[in-house]
Write an enzyme that holds these catalytic residues in place. Structure first.
Site, PDB file in Angstrom:
ATOM      1  N   GLY B  40       1.200  -1.453  -0.161  1.00  0.00           N
ATOM      2  CA  GLY B  40       0.220  -0.153   0.001  1.00  0.00           C
ATOM      3  C   GLY B  40       1.127   1.145  -0.375  1.00  0.00           C
ATOM      4  O   GLY B  40       2.014   1.159   0.645  1.00  0.00           O
ATOM      5  N   GLY B  42      -0.354   4.355  -0.174  1.00  0.00           N
ATOM      6  CA  GLY B  42      -1.785   4.986   0.259  1.00  0.00           C
ATOM      7  C   GLY B  42      -1.104   6.097   1.046  1.00  0.00           C
ATOM      8  O   GLY B  42       0.768   6.525   1.630  1.00  0.00           O
ATOM      9  N   LEU B  43      -1.552   7.147   2.442  1.00  0.00           N
ATOM     10  CA  LEU B  43      -1.651   8.301   3.611  1.00  0.00           C
ATOM     11  C   LEU B  43      -0.686   6.881   4.586  1.00  0.00           C
ATOM     12  O   LEU B  43       0.758   7.542   4.701  1.00  0.00           O
ATOM     13  CB  LEU B  43      -2.233   8.682   4.127  1.00  0.00           C
ATOM     14  CG  LEU B  43      -2.605  10.355   3.429  1.00  0.00           C
ATOM     15  CD1 LEU B  43      -3.620  10.623   3.537  1.00  0.00           C
ATOM     16  CD2 LEU B  43      -1.824  10.522   2.789  1.00  0.00           C
ATOM     17  N   HIS B 266     -21.893   8.181   4.181  1.00  0.00           N
ATOM     18  CA  HIS B 266     -21.366   9.936   4.252  1.00  0.00           C
ATOM     19  C   HIS B 266     -22.436  10.280   4.167  1.00  0.00           C
ATOM     20  O   HIS B 266     -24.030  10.167   2.630  1.00  0.00           O
ATOM     21  CB  HIS B 266     -19.731  10.020   2.967  1.00  0.00           C
ATOM     22  CG  HIS B 266     -19.805  11.589   3.612  1.00  0.00           C
ATOM     23  ND1 HIS B 266     -20.440  12.514   3.177  1.00  0.00           N
ATOM     24  CD2 HIS B 266     -19.047  12.016   3.960  1.00  0.00           C
ATOM     25  CE1 HIS B 266     -19.680  13.391   3.163  1.00  0.00           C
ATOM     26  NE2 HIS B 266     -18.767  13.099   3.851  1.00  0.00           N
ATOM     27  N   SER B 284     -17.933  17.235  -0.596  1.00  0.00           N
ATOM     28  CA  SER B 284     -17.332  17.152   0.643  1.00  0.00           C
ATOM     29  C   SER B 284     -18.354  17.906   2.131  1.00  0.00           C
ATOM     30  O   SER B 284     -19.432  18.460   1.786  1.00  0.00           O
ATOM     31  CB  SER B 284     -16.239  18.624   0.596  1.00  0.00           C
ATOM     32  OG  SER B 284     -15.929  18.977   2.150  1.00  0.00           O
ATOM     33  N   ARG B 330     -21.923  12.057  10.777  1.00  0.00           N
ATOM     34  CA  ARG B 330     -22.074  12.047   9.919  1.00  0.00           C
ATOM     35  C   ARG B 330     -23.335  11.205   9.894  1.00  0.00           C
ATOM     36  O   ARG B 330     -24.741  10.641   8.768  1.00  0.00           O
ATOM     37  CB  ARG B 330     -20.986  11.064   9.118  1.00  0.00           C
ATOM     38  CG  ARG B 330     -19.542  11.516   8.415  1.00  0.00           C
ATOM     39  CD  ARG B 330     -18.634  11.629   7.975  1.00  0.00           C
ATOM     40  NE  ARG B 330     -17.537  12.749   7.329  1.00  0.00           N
ATOM     41  CZ  ARG B 330     -16.857  12.308   6.678  1.00  0.00           C
ATOM     42  NH1 ARG B 330     -16.017  10.479   7.111  1.00  0.00           N
ATOM     43  NH2 ARG B 330     -15.966  13.482   6.509  1.00  0.00           N
ATOM     44  N   ARG B 435     -16.373   7.333  11.903  1.00  0.00           N
ATOM     45  CA  ARG B 435     -14.943   8.149  12.296  1.00  0.00           C
ATOM     46  C   ARG B 435     -15.821   9.094  12.166  1.00  0.00           C
ATOM     47  O   ARG B 435     -17.000   9.921  11.111  1.00  0.00           O
ATOM     48  CB  ARG B 435     -14.061   8.023  11.307  1.00  0.00           C
ATOM     49  CG  ARG B 435     -13.195   8.887  10.584  1.00  0.00           C
ATOM     50  CD  ARG B 435     -12.300   8.334   9.626  1.00  0.00           C
ATOM     51  NE  ARG B 435     -13.111   8.507   8.393  1.00  0.00           N
ATOM     52  CZ  ARG B 435     -13.309   9.655   7.754  1.00  0.00           C
ATOM     53  NH1 ARG B 435     -12.941  10.677   8.411  1.00  0.00           N
ATOM     54  NH2 ARG B 435     -13.672   9.214   6.777  1.00  0.00           N
TER      55      ARG B 435
HETATM   56  C1  LIG Z   1     -14.071  10.526  -1.635  1.00  0.00           C
HETATM   57  C2  LIG Z   1     -13.346  10.646  -0.048  1.00  0.00           C
HETATM   58  C3  LIG Z   1     -12.914  11.764   1.266  1.00  0.00           C
HETATM   59  C4  LIG Z   1     -12.438  11.496   2.195  1.00  0.00           C
HETATM   60  N1  LIG Z   1     -12.450  12.289   2.772  1.00  0.00           N
HETATM   61  C5  LIG Z   1     -11.572  13.006   4.094  1.00  0.00           C
HETATM   62  C6  LIG Z   1     -10.789  13.912   4.266  1.00  0.00           C
HETATM   63  O1  LIG Z   1     -11.544  15.155   4.412  1.00  0.00           O
HETATM   64  N2  LIG Z   1     -10.589  13.878   5.455  1.00  0.00           N
HETATM   65  C7  LIG Z   1     -10.386  12.725   6.258  1.00  0.00           C
HETATM   66  O2  LIG Z   1      -9.700  12.133   7.493  1.00  0.00           O
HETATM   67  N3  LIG Z   1     -10.456  11.013   5.635  1.00  0.00           N
HETATM   68  C8  LIG Z   1     -11.008  11.219   4.220  1.00  0.00           C
HETATM   69  N4  LIG Z   1     -11.393  10.402   3.197  1.00  0.00           N
HETATM   70  C9  LIG Z   1     -10.759   8.767   4.043  1.00  0.00           C
HETATM   71  C10 LIG Z   1      -9.985   8.573   3.994  1.00  0.00           C
HETATM   72  O3  LIG Z   1      -9.310   9.467   2.568  1.00  0.00           O
HETATM   73  C11 LIG Z   1      -8.775   7.375   4.006  1.00  0.00           C
HETATM   74  O4  LIG Z   1      -9.670   6.198   4.966  1.00  0.00           O
HETATM   75  C12 LIG Z   1      -7.529   7.253   3.387  1.00  0.00           C
HETATM   76  O5  LIG Z   1      -7.013   8.442   3.003  1.00  0.00           O
HETATM   77  C13 LIG Z   1      -7.151   5.905   4.073  1.00  0.00           C
HETATM   78  O6  LIG Z   1      -5.614   6.143   3.734  1.00  0.00           O
HETATM   79  P1  LIG Z   1      -4.947   4.306   3.374  1.00  0.00           P
HETATM   80  O7  LIG Z   1      -3.582   4.402   3.575  1.00  0.00           O
HETATM   81  O8  LIG Z   1      -4.935   3.644   5.066  1.00  0.00           O
HETATM   82  O9  LIG Z   1      -5.725   3.722   2.146  1.00  0.00           O
HETATM   83  P2  LIG Z   1      -5.571   4.183   1.186  1.00  0.00           P
HETATM   84  O10 LIG Z   1      -5.246   5.776   0.318  1.00  0.00           O
HETATM   85  O11 LIG Z   1      -6.771   3.589   0.431  1.00  0.00           O
HETATM   86  O12 LIG Z   1      -4.193   3.242   0.421  1.00  0.00           O
HETATM   87  C14 LIG Z   1      -4.478   1.731  -0.037  1.00  0.00           C
HETATM   88  C15 LIG Z   1      -3.163   1.435  -1.148  1.00  0.00           C
HETATM   89  O13 LIG Z   1      -3.560  -0.071  -0.727  1.00  0.00           O
HETATM   90  C16 LIG Z   1      -2.460  -0.472  -2.388  1.00  0.00           C
HETATM   91  N5  LIG Z   1      -3.458  -1.922  -1.910  1.00  0.00           N
HETATM   92  C17 LIG Z   1      -4.578  -1.811  -1.397  1.00  0.00           C
HETATM   93  N6  LIG Z   1      -5.256  -3.131  -1.743  1.00  0.00           N
HETATM   94  C18 LIG Z   1      -3.517  -3.997  -2.231  1.00  0.00           C
HETATM   95  C19 LIG Z   1      -3.598  -4.989  -2.947  1.00  0.00           C
HETATM   96  N7  LIG Z   1      -4.284  -6.179  -3.010  1.00  0.00           N
HETATM   97  N8  LIG Z   1      -1.642  -5.283  -3.157  1.00  0.00           N
HETATM   98  C20 LIG Z   1      -1.162  -4.377  -3.711  1.00  0.00           C
HETATM   99  N9  LIG Z   1      -1.973  -3.178  -2.835  1.00  0.00           N
HETATM  100  C21 LIG Z   1      -2.663  -3.088  -2.824  1.00  0.00           C
HETATM  101  C22 LIG Z   1      -2.927   0.860  -3.223  1.00  0.00           C
HETATM  102  O14 LIG Z   1      -2.503   1.116  -4.104  1.00  0.00           O
HETATM  103  C23 LIG Z   1      -3.068   1.762  -2.544  1.00  0.00           C
HETATM  104  O15 LIG Z   1      -1.929   1.965  -2.701  1.00  0.00           O
HETATM  105  C24 LIG Z   1     -11.741  10.104   2.617  1.00  0.00           C
HETATM  106  C25 LIG Z   1     -11.912   9.401   2.009  1.00  0.00           C
HETATM  107  C26 LIG Z   1     -12.693   8.734   1.032  1.00  0.00           C
HETATM  108  C27 LIG Z   1     -13.593   7.756  -0.455  1.00  0.00           C
END
Ligand SMILES: Cc1cc2nc3c(=O)[nH]c(=O)nc-3n(C[C@H](O)[C@H](O)[C@H](O)COP(=O)(O)OP(=O)(O)OC[C@H]3O[C@@H](n4cnc5c(N)ncnc54)[C@H](O)[C@@H]3O)c2cc1C
Ligand code: HEM
Ligand code: HEM
Ligand code: SF4
Ligand code: F3S
Ligand code: FES
Lengths: 257, 637, 218
Positions: B40, B42-43, B266, B284, B330, B435
């Site tokens: 992963g 993501g953040l 949401h 948003s 929410r 959340r």
């Molecule tokens: C539209 C939207 C708006 C949002 N707004 C807010 C906000 O304003 N404030 C807030 O705090 N939160 C917000 N959230 C929630 C927040 O964005 C997410 O909960 C958070 O970013 C998740 O981060 P993460 O790093 O856990 O996962 P993700 O960012 O989902 O990253 C997942 C990673 O895992 C990888 N991955 C997944 N499965 C596999 C696999 N099987 N094999 C290899 N790689 C894989 C993907 O490639 C990706 O890199 C929002 C969510 C959405 C949907």
């Protein structure tokens, strides 16, 4: 509405490709990708492999989607990614040509999917501020003028989609690279590496095989995030500044202008 | 299954620092001898991979997109919370902690939440240093806004693109380490299996999405940061690729899965416009600062919104929750919208929508101010619906958005399976049953920047990790299993597409395990899901081969896992006989329709253990104690 | 110094060289157009101007070498960048709709080539006299008038000047961009400056072959 699609199909990276024609129907509320989804559903029903295309967020922010639609990167609507483009932009009876981004630095992997990892390597070369985790001072320790922060944000809005390269007659990556250089050059945190950053990023950009910029301005017109040509001017200025500074013997680590 | 939360005791303010003192360290020279896999980007994943590499570990990072920058975190709009109290409005670490525990409806672990609030301030510092262009005041200091039902202004933001900017910051830190050769990045790689050797997580098997090659990767520890499973519902605000596969495969290898039924709906999303709809777009939450939610008072009122006078509108949130009004949390706002639509007063196609009206705000502040605040959101709305929200009120409806449930982790973010650490939305930790806005970004970055770098060292330093490479039998077996699944999916050659199954599953979940659940519906779902799953394995049509880029095959694998996982969600929802946060069981509500918690019986996290293909999973519990925030009924009246 | 060489290796560096050499050309042409317009007063004024230039001796040669070097660098960079751009898109689109690229921008390469041909011809024509029907060393004004009295030559001159105008219309704006001279306050003026300069210079030159064609210049 009834539509005729002409889509680039290519089985793999080194395979030959060709344009295939599909008749389909759509309504105005569908997004362009939803229209392609439907085409794919029908292809699957007929036993033909669906059209491959990159997409993920489908809300115009991840930069995954691409597509040259009727000769325009991300299609006819300004400041709109393909995933946000809706079929109301088209008319009954239209023929729509859909092709992948075309650039040596973006080789086609399959159908409409291309490899844009060159962009990542440009960032890896210098598109960052070195700030190892834990080393940061308080967020308010260094004030940033609101206007500067706004300019930085305008540039930082780039989604790395590659439309600028796709639309540029020279397949140049100046807008993408310029956006990152501009973003970081407008922040006090970005000053220490300012000269080194632009040199390294430009070297990498060239090494990837993108074309040079002849100031056509097509990139700006295609950019879904309205990244402006000012970013290219700034990139040029930063490189010139860094070069002159270095040539004059000044330490490379300090700011340019 | 054994699991100990390792949650420290004593004064909450010093728990994390005291715990850190007890953590073992890996010496700088030894760090490069440890291989760590981060799945992963993501953040949570990008921040962890970059930070661990900076420390000197050997890191390999994986994502299924073509670039780490495209992880779903990029889509977060609203902002990120931090207890900086820059606004001098009485915020503090304690208050953020309190709000989060209460907002989560008392289903989270106090120690974790306190730590989250504590490190929230460091996150902002870190991001600013990386060049995240947060909004600023004219004097140059950071700006804040209030968000998602908080009564202080603690949300930091970068226009409507906060997630993007934070992720780009982490991505750039990650790319720096990639450029220096300290992280090996594998894009377009999907993790299909977790490899367990001697009871410890020691590697993964991935499929190269371009060539189809199955590859084994060995390491001393594995970090999963693979995001949430909201896409089980098919229609959600999540990116199309979001999946449960990595977490679910880990579950099958022995990691406990906690509270799978805790999903967040949401309230402000653009309603569905037709059957072809492929995803729902979030508007948003910040819009609720100035927009007012309403529906017509009369049933079947077909007039255009502008013709309905104020007296004939029902501003239902203001009516029901006078003190929070349109800013109600929410879960509450979502259910209120569903309620008025169920009552037959919904607007738009199918009556599944409510108005979000800016008329009074435009009259009060002028169109320019509204444009400045929400211009890009209004544009996005216009792009999607073809309607101009400056003139006609927006139509919104709730949609699946976030999943609080996830792999169970202890205070060190390690799952029940030694060596497997889980970060970000993929774990269950800090948000309880609901959340609060702007706290997922905070949690993902807290986990990645400021928790895992300390805690993983403790695991590695404790030793007992035998040398190992991918020639080990466990890898062969995992590869074979992954191959076998691919082969099976390709050989069915039935009549229905993957998407059609996914849609059906999603619809079923939305109806039976969505905003409101009840016993009968969940029991029905538990019968229908296995049927659908059997049909899937009999009749799905996946064309092409496994040796190249095959998007149907990728989807099929993910949907196959959702098919099984959905059952776990329903099972969990069925057995949690109370209403709390995002989990609303219609049998358990107060006289005026609010969630009725049962703290006697359910003040715990439900942790599910996989015990084999043909046996129902086993439910364990982690008892939650509330020493610092008094268990009380949430009230936003 | 190393970096100055290295910067020539970059696409941006080559563009900067083009911009600087283009500017040198531009400055030369400003003085050239003004002096040439003397032909509309008394042709012998031109001879005096020519005599003055030749009286500069070594300084003139220095300027000539400077100009030659500028043209060479400009052309080398143009050729290299063009080849690079062609290589950057080996497979082209079946359909590519330009949105904003002006005619001037799109004709920089062909227009530039035409200018190169013109410059070579022009020097052999009016400086060295090889292509001139009746060349008299030092009688600049007369050479000019008799030279342009040949219709095809005058037409060629006129066409080349149109190309020059187009080259500048995009080129001058482009120089600002390439040298990073942008500021929101006067970004609009960049286009105005560019087109004004192009019209003035190319128009000034163009007047001469046109006058010859329409018999005004005798
Ligand atoms: C539209 C939207 C708006 C949002 N707004 C807010 C906000 O304003 N404030 C807030 O705090 N939160 C917000 N959230 C929630 C927040 O964005 C997410 O909960 C958070 O970013 C998740 O981060 P993460 O790093 O856990 O996962 P993700 O960012 O989902 O990253 C997942 C990673 O895992 C990888 N991955 C997944 N499965 C596999 C696999 N099987 N094999 C290899 N790689 C894989 C993907 O490639 C990706 O890199 C929002 C969510 C959405 C949907
Ligand atoms: C209608 C247009 C033009 C006319 C009538 C014209 C006329 C002349 C004349 C009469 C001379 C000889 C001057 C002398 O020997 O003292 C000359 C020289 C020259 N012209 Fe032009 N010119 C024109 C356009 C151009 C253009 C467009 C260029 C360049 C792109 C150019 C480049 C030169 C050069 C390089 C010389 C030689 C200068 C030297 O070395 O002495 N001319 N021109
Ligand atoms: C003496 C004559 C010439 C002058 C004064 C001149 C001037 C200029 C200027 C000012 C530019 C803009 C540079 C920039 O982008 O910053 C330019 C660009 C260019 N010139 Fe010339 N040029 C001349 C001759 C030529 C010739 C002979 C060629 C080709 C063989 C040529 C080809 C080009 C090309 C390809 C560009 C790039 C277009 C662009 O960058 O936008 N030019 N020229
Ligand atoms: S500059 Fe614009 S077009 Fe280019 S990658 Fe960034 S967002 Fe896409
Ligand atoms: S279109 Fe291409 S030529 Fe330059 S201005 Fe944009 S990169
Ligand atoms: S799919 Fe994410 S920008 Fe289009």
């Amino acid at each position: 509405m009834k539509l005729t699609l002409k889509v680039w199909r290519q089985a793999g990276p080194d395979q030959p490709g060709r344009i295939e024609e599909y008749a389909t129907e759509a309504n105005g509320h569908m997004s362009f990708l939803e229209m392609l989804d439907e085409v794919n559903e029908r292809l699957i029903a007929k036993g033909a492999e669906p059209i491959a295309f990159d997409h993920d967020c489908r809300e115009g922010i991840c930069g995954s989607c691409s597509l040259m639609i009727n000769g325009q990167a991300h299609g006819p609507r300004a400041a709109t990614t393909t995933c946000q483009l809706h079929m109301r932009e088209f008319r009954d009876g239209d023929t729509i040509v859909v092709e992948p981004w075309r650039a040596r630095a973006f080789p086609v992997l399959r159908d409409l999917v291309v490899d844009r990892s060159a962009f990542d390597r440009i960032i890896a070369a210098g598109g960052y501020i070195t700030a190892p985790t834990g080393s940061a001072p308080d967020g308010n320790a260094i004030p940033v003028a609101k206007d500067e922060a706004e300019i930085a944000m305008d540039s930082a809005a780039c989604i790395g989609c590659g439309a600028c390269v796709a639309a540029c007659p020279n397949a140049s990556a100046m807008l993408f690279t310029g956006a990152k250089v501009t973003h970081l050059a407008h922040l006090p945190q970005g000053q220490a590496e300012r000269a080194r950053r632009v040199q390294a990023m430009v070297d990498q950009m060239d090494a990837e095989g993108f074309g040079g910029c002849t100031n056509f301005g097509e990139c700006e017109a295609a950019c879904p995030k309205k990244i402006s040509l000012a970013n290219i001017a700034q990139l040029n200025r930063e490189l010139i500044g860094a070069t002159l500074r270095e040539a004059s013997g000044a330490p490379r680590t300090s700011g340019v202008m | 299954m054994e699991f100990i939360a390792k949650s420290p005791d004593g004064p909450i303010e010093t728990r994390w620092s005291r715990h850190q003192m007890g953590l073992k360290l890996v010496s700088p020279a030894n760090k490069r001898k440890f291989d760590i896999i981060v799945v992963g980007s993501g953040l949570a994943g990008a921040s962890a991979a970059a930070s661990l590499a900076e420390l000197g570990y050997n890191v390999s990072c994986f994502c299924f997109q073509d670039s780490p920058r495209r992880a779903h975190s990029i889509a977060a709009q609203g902002g990120i919370n931090a207890a900086k109290n820059y606004q001098n409005d009485g915020d503090s670490v304690w208050r953020l902690f309190y709000d989060t525990v209460k907002g989560g409806d008392f289903r989270s672990r106090e120690s974790n939440v306190y730590r989250l609030s504590e490190v929230s301030v460091n996150i902002i510092d870190q991001c600013v240093a990386q060049g995240v262009p947060f909004a600023r005041e004219y004097g140059g200091v950071l700006a804040n806004r209030s968000f998602g039902g908080a009564q202080v202004s603690r949300t930091f933001y970068a226009r409507g693109q906060t997630g993007q900017q934070l992720l780009i910051g982490a991505y750039q830190a990650l790319e720096r380490m990639i450029g220096l050769g300290r992280v090996r990045m594998h894009t377009r790689h999907e993790m299909l299996e977790l490899v367990v050797v001697d009871g410890r997580a020691r590697g993964i098997v991935t499929r190269d999405l371009i060539t189809g090659a199955m590859e084994s990767h060995a390491a001393h520890a594995v970090v999963l940061a693979t995001g949430g499973y909201g896409n089980a519902f098919y229609l959600s605000t999540n990116a199309k690729g979001c999946n449960v596969t990595a977490a679910f495969r880990a579950w099958k290898k022995g990691a406990g899965f906690a509270n799978p039924c805790f999903t967040q709906i949401h309230p402000t999303c653009i309603p569905q416009s037709g059957d072809y709809q492929s995803k729902l777009t979030l508007m948003s939450e910040s819009l609720r600062n100035d927009g007012r939610c309403w529906v017509p008072l009369a049933h079947g009122d077909q007039r255009v919104p502008g013709e309905i006078p104020d007296a004939e509108r029902d501003y239902y949130l203001e009516r029901k929750y006078p003190s929070f009004g349109n800013l109600a949390p929410r879960d509450i706002a979502s259910r209120a919208a569903k309620e008025v639509c169920d009552d037959g007063r919904g607007v738009g196609p199918g009556g599944r929508g409510v108005y979000l009206d800016f008329r009074s705000a435009i009259a009060r502040l002028g169109e320019n101010v509204i444009r400045e605040r929400y211009g890009n959101l209004f544009e996005m709305y216009e792009r999607i619906t073809g309607e101009n929200p400056y003139l006609v009120p927006m139509r919104i409806y709730p949609a699946v958005h976030y999943t609080m449930g996830g792999l169970w982790v202890d205070y060190n973010l390690m799952s029940t399976l030694p060596g497997l650490h889980v970060l970000g939305e993929a774990n269950f930790s800090d948000h309880g049953a609901n959340r609060l806005g702007a706290s997922a970004l905070m949690q993902g970055l807290a986990d990645g920047y400021f928790v895992i770098p300390y805690t993983i060292g403790d695991y590695l330093a404790r030793g007992g990790l035998t040398p190992l490479d991918t020639t080990h039998d466990a890898f062969r077996a995992a590869e074979t299993a992954a191959h076998e699944r691919v082969r099976q999916l390709l050989s069915i050659n039935g009549t229905r597409s993957v998407d059609s199954f996914h849609r059906e599953l999603g619809h079923l979940l939305w109806e039976k395990c969505g905003m409101e659940r009840d016993r009968a519906g969940l029991e029905e779902a538990l019968i229908r899901i296995p049927e659908l799953r059997r049909e899937f394995w009999r009749d799905v049509r996946v064309l092409g081969s496994g040796e190249n880029l095959n998007q149907s095959l990728e989807k099929a694998g993910r949907v196959a896992d959702f098919m099984e996982f959905a059952e776990l969600m329903c099972r969990d929802a069925l057995l949690r006989e109370e209403s709390c946060g995002g989990h609303f069981r219609s049998e358990y509500q107060t006289a005026d329709g609010e969630a009725l918690r049962n703290d006697e019986a359910f003040a715990h996290a439900a942790v599910w253990e996989y015990v084999g293909e043909d046996r129902p999973p086993v439910r364990h519990t982690e008892q939650l104690t509330f020493e610092f925030v008094e268990l009380a009924t949430r009230s936003y009246k | 110094m190393n970096r100055l060489v290295a910067v020539w290796q970059t696409t941006i560096g080559k563009k900067v060289v083009m911009a600087l050499t283009g500017l040198i050309g531009l400055l030369f042409l400003i003085s050239h157009v003004i002096s040439n317009l003397l032909v509309f007063t008394e042709p012998h004024h031109l001879d005096e101007w020519g005599a003055f230039l030749r009286s500069l001796g070594p300084a003139l040669w220095l300027a000539r070498f400077g100009l030659l070097a500028a043209v060479l660098l400009h052309v080398v960079a143009a050729v290299q960048l063009t080849r690079r751009s062609q290589a950057a898109r080996p497979a082209d689109y079946t359909r590519h709709e330009r949105q904003v690229a002006t005619y001037a921008a799109r004709t920089m390469r062909w227009g530039g080539l035409l200018l190169l041909v013109f410059i070579i011809f022009h020097i052999l024509h009016l400086t060295w006299g090889q292509f001139h029907p009746d060349f008299h060393e030092g009688e600049v004004g007369r050479n000019l008038i008799t030279g342009l009295a040949v219709k095809p030559v005058a037409i060629f001159y006129a066409l080349a000047m149109v190309a020059l105008g187009l080259h500048f219309a995009h080129g001058v704006w482009s120089v600002f961009q390439t040298l990073g001279l942008n500021h929101p306050a006067w970004n609009r003026s960049r286009m105005v400056i560019s087109i004004t300069l192009a019209v003035l210079i190319a128009g000034g030159f163009l007047a001469i072959p046109l006058a010859a064609l329409f018999g005004v210049l005798r």
